[in-house]
Design a protein around this motif. Structure first.
Motif, PDB file in Angstrom:
ATOM      1  N   ASP A  46     -30.564  43.266  16.821  1.00  0.00           N
ATOM      2  CA  ASP A  46     -30.749  41.902  17.332  1.00  0.00           C
ATOM      3  C   ASP A  46     -29.593  40.991  16.921  1.00  0.00           C
ATOM      4  O   ASP A  46     -29.104  40.198  17.725  1.00  0.00           O
ATOM      5  N   LYS A  50     -27.072  38.970  19.333  1.00  0.00           N
ATOM      6  CA  LYS A  50     -26.938  37.519  19.223  1.00  0.00           C
ATOM      7  C   LYS A  50     -25.492  37.091  19.002  1.00  0.00           C
ATOM      8  O   LYS A  50     -25.096  36.005  19.437  1.00  0.00           O
ATOM      9  N   ARG A  51     -24.688  37.938  18.364  1.00  0.00           N
ATOM     10  CA  ARG A  51     -23.259  37.623  18.198  1.00  0.00           C
ATOM     11  C   ARG A  51     -22.553  37.612  19.553  1.00  0.00           C
ATOM     12  O   ARG A  51     -21.675  36.782  19.790  1.00  0.00           O
ATOM     13  N   CYS A  53     -24.099  36.917  22.415  1.00  0.00           N
ATOM     14  CA  CYS A  53     -24.641  35.724  23.078  1.00  0.00           C
ATOM     15  C   CYS A  53     -23.981  34.440  22.562  1.00  0.00           C
ATOM     16  O   CYS A  53     -23.787  33.494  23.335  1.00  0.00           O
ATOM     17  N   ALA A  54     -23.646  34.410  21.295  1.00  0.00           N
ATOM     18  CA  ALA A  54     -23.093  33.197  20.685  1.00  0.00           C
ATOM     19  C   ALA A  54     -21.783  32.761  21.333  1.00  0.00           C
ATOM     20  O   ALA A  54     -21.467  31.573  21.340  1.00  0.00           O
ATOM     21  N   ARG A  59     -24.659  31.531  28.375  1.00  0.00           N
ATOM     22  CA  ARG A  59     -25.830  31.685  27.508  1.00  0.00           C
ATOM     23  C   ARG A  59     -27.003  30.815  27.972  1.00  0.00           C
ATOM     24  O   ARG A  59     -28.143  31.276  28.034  1.00  0.00           O
ATOM     25  N   VAL A  75     -33.010  40.872  24.161  1.00  0.00           N
ATOM     26  CA  VAL A  75     -32.367  39.620  23.756  1.00  0.00           C
ATOM     27  C   VAL A  75     -31.732  39.022  25.003  1.00  0.00           C
ATOM     28  O   VAL A  75     -30.929  39.667  25.677  1.00  0.00           O
ATOM     29  N   GLY A  78     -29.496  34.689  23.659  1.00  0.00           N
ATOM     30  CA  GLY A  78     -29.463  34.558  22.210  1.00  0.00           C
ATOM     31  C   GLY A  78     -30.814  34.561  21.523  1.00  0.00           C
ATOM     32  O   GLY A  78     -30.888  34.352  20.315  1.00  0.00           O
ATOM     33  N   LEU A  79     -31.893  34.799  22.279  1.00  0.00           N
ATOM     34  CA  LEU A  79     -33.227  34.837  21.668  1.00  0.00           C
ATOM     35  C   LEU A  79     -33.909  36.170  21.938  1.00  0.00           C
ATOM     36  O   LEU A  79     -33.817  36.713  23.036  1.00  0.00           O
ATOM     37  N   THR A  80     -34.628  36.667  20.944  1.00  0.00           N
ATOM     38  CA  THR A  80     -35.420  37.885  21.106  1.00  0.00           C
ATOM     39  C   THR A  80     -36.674  37.567  21.905  1.00  0.00           C
ATOM     40  O   THR A  80     -37.014  36.400  22.130  1.00  0.00           O
TER      41      THR A  80
END
Length: 104
Positions: A46, A50-51, A53-54, A59, A75, A78-80
């Motif tokens: 995860d 998220k890296r 997505c950041a 996004r 994901v 950026g969110l699970t």
């Protein structure tokens, strides 16, 4: 089974944001957990997703899509899936439970 009734349809402009996504050519393995993945392995996967997505230029569009369609896995933006469900409140958890039980 995912409820596709909320998907925007085949109009190209609804999906064009995906062409600019940072994850476009990375494959699903980083964004969707394998069956039975738990604990530190899942947290690490995860975090890696998220890296990506950041730094993704789309996004917000990705997250909006996942929330609107109630994407149940992976994901997105950026969110699970757990983080998205917590944003959507109790009604979405009831819907998810109903869908898991095979009810519509």
């Amino acid at each position: 089974m995912t409820d596709v009734s909320r998907l925007p349809g085949s109009a190209h402009h609804h999906w064009q944001w995906q062409m600019r996504a940072a994850c476009r050519n990375l494959g699903p393995g980083r964004f969707y957990h394998p069956t039975g993945e738990r604990g530190e392995d899942r947290e690490d996967r995860d975090a890696a997703a998220k890296r990506v997505c950041a730094v993704c230029p789309v996004r917000a569009a990705c997250l909006e899509h996942a929330l609107r369609t109630r994407e149940p896995f992976g994901v997105w933006g950026g969110l699970t899936e757990e983080e998205r469900r917590s944003l959507q409140g109790p009604a979405s958890r009831t819907d998810a439970a109903r869908m898991s039980a095979g009810h519509r």
